[in-house]
Design an enzyme around this catalytic site. Structure first.
Site, PDB file in Angstrom:
ATOM      1  N   ILE A  68      -3.974 -15.668   3.120  1.00  0.00           N
ATOM      2  CA  ILE A  68      -3.232 -14.412   3.295  1.00  0.00           C
ATOM      3  C   ILE A  68      -2.250 -14.572   4.453  1.00  0.00           C
ATOM      4  CG2 ILE A  68      -3.409 -11.937   3.809  1.00  0.00           C
ATOM      5  CD1 ILE A  68      -6.307 -12.100   2.654  1.00  0.00           C
ATOM      6  N   ARG A 109     -11.584  -6.648   9.093  1.00  0.00           N
ATOM      7  CA  ARG A 109     -12.802  -5.851   9.080  1.00  0.00           C
ATOM      8  C   ARG A 109     -12.859  -5.050  10.373  1.00  0.00           C
ATOM      9  NH1 ARG A 109     -13.076  -6.668   4.412  1.00  0.00           N
ATOM     10  NH2 ARG A 109     -14.779  -7.557   3.197  1.00  0.00           N
ATOM     11  N   GLU A 133     -17.219   2.886   7.134  1.00  0.00           N
ATOM     12  CA  GLU A 133     -16.418   3.204   5.942  1.00  0.00           C
ATOM     13  C   GLU A 133     -17.320   3.840   4.905  1.00  0.00           C
ATOM     14  OE1 GLU A 133     -14.149  -0.118   4.484  1.00  0.00           O
ATOM     15  OE2 GLU A 133     -13.323  -0.561   6.452  1.00  0.00           O
ATOM     16  N   HIS A 160      -8.948   1.179   3.385  1.00  0.00           N
ATOM     17  CA  HIS A 160      -9.365  -0.135   2.860  1.00  0.00           C
ATOM     18  C   HIS A 160      -8.759  -0.399   1.471  1.00  0.00           C
ATOM     19  CE1 HIS A 160     -12.758  -3.316   3.381  1.00  0.00           C
ATOM     20  NE2 HIS A 160     -11.785  -3.798   2.632  1.00  0.00           N
TER      21      HIS A 160
HETATM   22  C1  OXD Z   1     -12.168  -8.194   0.685  1.00  0.00           C
HETATM   23  C2  OXD Z   1     -11.769  -6.807   0.855  1.00  0.00           C
HETATM   24  O1  OXD Z   1     -13.115  -8.640   1.329  1.00  0.00           O
HETATM   25  O2  OXD Z   1     -11.047  -6.270  -0.014  1.00  0.00           O
HETATM   26  O3  OXD Z   1     -11.548  -8.887  -0.102  1.00  0.00           O
HETATM   27  O4  OXD Z   1     -12.150  -6.184   1.825  1.00  0.00           O
END
Ligand code: OXD
Length: 323
Positions: free
Chosen positions: A155, A236, A265, A284
């Site tokens: 990412i 996270r 969450e 999220h």
């Molecule tokens: C993942 C998320 O872990 O979407 O991919 O949080």
């Protein structure tokens, strides 16, 4: 390694029933010859655990694996496996795979969207519009600024490519640094994190949540950011000290922040972060896009076939490292 035909696939999202149903619908198309069983509630999953061979999960309940006698594969629905690991009661033969590699396009767009929204003060524009208020304000550039990416994986690489198109200098951390296209500097370890944060005008967190990274961005690390920096967490909630973040938004040390992930969450309605100044809160969603379920289904179908043939699985997770 045990092989053999798998007749049933179990699905448990553990958070959002609609997503569990969406992936089940995809799986029914992608493997019509198999039965797809969805457990929405934790009790349903616990009641079935002894019969499950393959489980697709997002947030599986903890401490239920000792009864998982037939379990061979847990295919996680996301890239993060922190909801599952550590799992000392999970039998050693169970393989864990995740969905890494499926998020680069949508999460990199989201990261840039947040950076641009913060820099171009889109929340303020909307507030002024609602108040019918015409008042000018200044807008910083992304071009020429430094973007620090904590956790340069797939990412992060996609974020770097897009940031480069905006003329940014890109730096970041990686466990074992290697050269990356469109990244000017890759560093590692605590000194690397410090250097990246100290040099960043924009910081994006993309680390996995592991015992090592839990709470690793606290008051000290946020203070390393330049005054007036922008901070984005798409990883996270447990990685960032939320109280410290709140204080630095209130004091103005950070010009703004965006977070898609939170320690709790869904975030409860009385959480002070909802009202933090210059914080964009999203629920999220950064990794979601319409084609995600199709790509996740294709990965799951491939991994189930590999499992049956006794072949190595894609996206195997290292249980010790936790990602
Ligand atoms: C993942 C998320 O872990 O979407 O991919 O949080």
């Amino acid at each position: 390694m045990s092989t053999g035909r798998i007749a049933k696939i179990h699905v448990h999202h553990g958070f959002e029933p609609a997503i569990g149903e969406a992936i089940a619908a995809q799986l029914r198309q992608g493997m019509p010859e198999r039965e797809i069983v969805v457990s929405h509630r934790e009790e349903e999953l616990r009641a079935r655990i002894a019969e499950i061979e393959v489980l697709l999960a997002f947030r599986p309940p903890r401490g239920m694996w000792s009864g998982a006698r037939r379990l061979r594969l847990i295919q996680m629905m996301g890239a993060g496996v922190d909801a599952l690991l550590p799992a000392p009661d999970l039998p050693a033969q169970v393989q864990i795979t995740n969905a890494r590699g499926l998020h680069g396009a949508q999460m990199s767009e989201f990261a840039l969207a947040m950076m641009l929204a913060l820099a171009k003060r889109i929340p303020r524009a909307l507030e002024q519009q609602r108040a019918h208020l015409w008042k000018l304000y200044g807008l910083p550039l992304l071009g020429g600024k430094t973007l620090g990416i904590l956790g340069l994986g797939a990412i992060g690489a996609a974020v770097a490519d897009k940031a480069r198109a905006f003329g940014m200098r890109v730096i970041g951390t990686q466990r074992t640094p290697r050269e990356m296209a469109n990244v000017d500097l890759v560093v590692s370890g605590p000194e690397g994190t410090e250097r990246v944060l100290r040099e960043s005008n924009y910081a994006v967190v993309l680390l996995p949540l592991t015992p090592e990274t839990r709470g690793s961005i606290g008051a000290r690390e946020l203070d390393w950011l330049r005054p007036g920096a922008f901070f984005v967490n798409l990883a996270r909630g447990g990685i960032v000290d939320e109280q410290a973040l709140l204080e630095r938004l209130r004091s103005g040390h950070l010009a703004g922040a965006a977070s898609d992930v939170f320690a709790r969450e869904p975030m409860p309605p009385d959480d002070p972060l909802w009202d933090a100044p210059n914080l964009i809160v999203t629920p999220h969603v950064a990794g979601l896009e319409p084609e995600y379920m199709v790509r996740l289904m294709e990965l799951a179908v491939d991994n189930v076939s590999r499992l049956e043939r006794g072949e190595p699985l894609r996206n195997l997770v290292d249980r010790e490292r936790g990602y």
